[in-house]
Scaffold this active site. Structure first.
Site, PDB file in Angstrom:
ATOM      1  N   HIS A   1       0.833  -1.210   0.000  1.00  0.00           N
ATOM      2  CA  HIS A   1       0.000   0.000   0.000  1.00  0.00           C
ATOM      3  C   HIS A   1       0.868   1.261   0.000  1.00  0.00           C
ATOM      4  O   HIS A   1       2.040   1.189  -0.357  1.00  0.00           O
ATOM      5  CB  HIS A   1      -0.991  -0.056   1.163  1.00  0.00           C
ATOM      6  CG  HIS A   1      -1.744  -1.363   1.186  1.00  0.00           C
ATOM      7  ND1 HIS A   1      -2.836  -1.614   0.387  1.00  0.00           N
ATOM      8  CD2 HIS A   1      -1.497  -2.515   1.864  1.00  0.00           C
ATOM      9  CE1 HIS A   1      -3.253  -2.869   0.596  1.00  0.00           C
ATOM     10  NE2 HIS A   1      -2.452  -3.433   1.473  1.00  0.00           N
TER      11      HIS A   1
ATOM     12  N   GLU B   1      -2.136   0.399   7.671  1.00  0.00           N
ATOM     13  CA  GLU B   1      -1.286  -0.686   7.162  1.00  0.00           C
ATOM     14  C   GLU B   1      -0.070  -0.139   6.425  1.00  0.00           C
ATOM     15  O   GLU B   1       1.049  -0.646   6.583  1.00  0.00           O
ATOM     16  CB  GLU B   1      -2.100  -1.603   6.236  1.00  0.00           C
ATOM     17  CG  GLU B   1      -1.305  -2.779   5.692  1.00  0.00           C
ATOM     18  CD  GLU B   1      -2.136  -3.674   4.788  1.00  0.00           C
ATOM     19  OE1 GLU B   1      -3.334  -3.397   4.590  1.00  0.00           O
ATOM     20  OE2 GLU B   1      -1.550  -4.657   4.262  1.00  0.00           O
TER      21      GLU B   1
ATOM     22  N   HIS C   1       2.610  -7.120   4.377  1.00  0.00           N
ATOM     23  CA  HIS C   1       1.237  -6.655   4.582  1.00  0.00           C
ATOM     24  C   HIS C   1       0.801  -6.941   6.005  1.00  0.00           C
ATOM     25  O   HIS C   1       1.426  -7.729   6.718  1.00  0.00           O
ATOM     26  CB  HIS C   1       0.281  -7.344   3.600  1.00  0.00           C
ATOM     27  CG  HIS C   1       0.418  -6.838   2.200  1.00  0.00           C
ATOM     28  ND1 HIS C   1      -0.463  -5.949   1.618  1.00  0.00           N
ATOM     29  CD2 HIS C   1       1.387  -7.075   1.270  1.00  0.00           C
ATOM     30  CE1 HIS C   1      -0.050  -5.661   0.390  1.00  0.00           C
ATOM     31  NE2 HIS C   1       1.079  -6.333   0.148  1.00  0.00           N
TER      32      HIS C   1
ATOM     33  N   GLU D   1       1.556 -11.809   5.685  1.00  0.00           N
ATOM     34  CA  GLU D   1       0.466 -11.093   6.369  1.00  0.00           C
ATOM     35  C   GLU D   1       0.759 -11.154   7.861  1.00  0.00           C
ATOM     36  O   GLU D   1       0.655 -12.207   8.491  1.00  0.00           O
ATOM     37  CB  GLU D   1      -0.891 -11.750   6.056  1.00  0.00           C
ATOM     38  CG  GLU D   1      -1.354 -11.576   4.613  1.00  0.00           C
ATOM     39  CD  GLU D   1      -1.991 -10.199   4.341  1.00  0.00           C
ATOM     40  OE1 GLU D   1      -1.981  -9.327   5.227  1.00  0.00           O
ATOM     41  OE2 GLU D   1      -2.491 -10.031   3.208  1.00  0.00           O
TER      42      GLU D   1
HETATM   43 ZN   LIG Z   1      -2.343  -5.273   2.479  1.00  0.00          ZN
END
Ligand SMILES: [Zn+2]
Length: 194
Positions: free
Chosen positions: A10, A24, A77, A142
């Site tokens: 992002h 994030e 992420h 993640e």
């Molecule tokens: Zn993400």
């Protein structure tokens, strides 16, 4: 020299998942920077797809790694949507080499999260664009869930983020067959001498 492209997920107008005052995009950039610092003592060239709060399309991220001829692409992420813990993704058509590298890195990062009381959600595969479009072994991590208070509280702690980065760096070092340099418990070895 091994070239590693870290990809903070992002950025810019795209904050990624947002909750509890955390974004994030900020967490991924911070962990990427800390991972690069932790790798500084090693004979690897580490690049970031973005080093600031800018937006990049997924294809641009992959292009940067492809044009650089990176040996590895690692996208960072933070999860969301109800859950807790850590999981890793390779592409659904990942090469044997990519699977092999993932196994090593996943194990290191999972060990860290387990020791901190977080569950390992497993080694997964998906058709994520950055994994599909990169021409080298690639992995997406993640790291906990931003929308769970207990996960978010840890993510908000820079010392914890340093430890995440240390675990990722250790995974990369072992995966690429480098000699691991012991680091003190605070994980700051990469910063010493700078
Ligand atoms: Zn993400």
């Amino acid at each position: 020299m091994t070239i590693i492209m870290l990809d903070p997920g992002h950025g810019g107008f795209d904050p990624g998942a947002v909750r509890y005052g955390l974004q994030e995009k900020d967490l991924t950039l911070d962990i990427a920077g800390k991972t690069r610092a932790a790798l500084r003592p090693y004979p690897v060239d580490v690049f970031l797809t973005r080093d600031a709060d800018i937006d990049l399309e997924l294809a641009q991220r992959a292009d940067l790694a492809n044009k650089l001829g990176a040996d590895y692409f690692l996208s960072l992420h933070i999860n969301a949507g109800g859950g807790t813990g850590f999981e890793s993704y390779v592409h659904i058509n990942a090469s044997a080499r990519s699977l092999e590298l993932r196994d090593v890195i996943h194990k290191q990062v999972s060990n860290f999260y387990s020791s901190s009381g977080f569950r390992d959600r497993g080694k997964k595969s998906a058709d994520f664009a950055v994994l599909r479009l990169t021409q080298m072994p690639a992995l997406l991590l993640e790291n906990l869930f931003i929308d769970l208070a207990s996960d978010a509280a840890k993510l908000a702690d820079p010392v914890f983020r340093q430890q995440i980065a240390g675990a990722i760096a250790t995974g990369l070092v072992i995966a690429f067959g480098l000699t691991l340099i012991p680091v003190p418990a605070d994980g700051q070895a990469g910063e010493i001498g700078n």
